[in-house]
Design a protein around this motif. Structure first.
Motif, mmCIF file in Angstrom:
data_model
loop_
_atom_site.group_PDB
_atom_site.id
_atom_site.type_symbol
_atom_site.label_atom_id
_atom_site.label_comp_id
_atom_site.label_asym_id
_atom_site.label_seq_id
_atom_site.Cartn_x
_atom_site.Cartn_y
_atom_site.Cartn_z
ATOM 1 N N VAL A 23 5.311 0.982 4.805
ATOM 2 C CA VAL A 23 4.822 2.131 5.560
ATOM 3 C C VAL A 23 6.001 2.859 6.183
ATOM 4 N N LYS A 72 -0.856 8.335 3.871
ATOM 5 C CA LYS A 72 -0.535 7.197 4.735
ATOM 6 C C LYS A 72 0.959 6.904 4.777
ATOM 7 N N THR A 74 2.790 5.626 2.623
ATOM 8 C CA THR A 74 2.874 4.238 2.179
ATOM 9 C C THR A 74 3.148 4.163 0.680
#
Length: 113
Positions: A23, A72, A74
């Motif tokens: 992340v 996100k 990510t």
């Protein structure tokens, strides 16, 4: 300063699977994974751009899959059919190109009986 936090490493038997996640504190154009085995240089494993373009090391093609969720911040690395030679510390990275400017702290992946 971009911060990257990895998770998902561990011990797995040969032929097994692991999924790494990373992340980022903000969205960066290119994100991906390098790895470093003991006594060896850090090497590219797989990278992906925000547009979905990917680069894989020849040694992992057909076994590893990189993906990304831009919403996100990510990036994921699905690792299947793991081999002992895949044992290394895996580093998440990010940057304008695949020569990353930002790195995570690393996560250990060990493939062993």
């Amino acid at each position: 300063q971009v911060q990257l936090v990895e998770s998902g490493g561990g011990l797995v038997q040969p032929g097994g699977s692991l999924r790494l996640s990373c992340v980022g504190s903000q969205n960066i154009y290119v994100m991906g994974w390098y790895r470093q085995a003991p006594g060896k240089q850090r090497e590219l494993v797989a990278v992906v751009s925000s547009g979905g373009n990917t680069i894989y090391a020849d040694s992992v093609k057909g076994r590893f899959t990189i993906s990304r969720d831009n919403a996100k911040n990510t990036v994921y690395l699905q690792m299947d059919s793991l081999k002992s030679v895949d044992t290394a510390v895996y580093y998440c990275g990010a940057g304008v190109t695949y020569r990353f400017a930002y790195w995570g702290q690393g996560t250990q992946v060990t493939v062993s009986e």
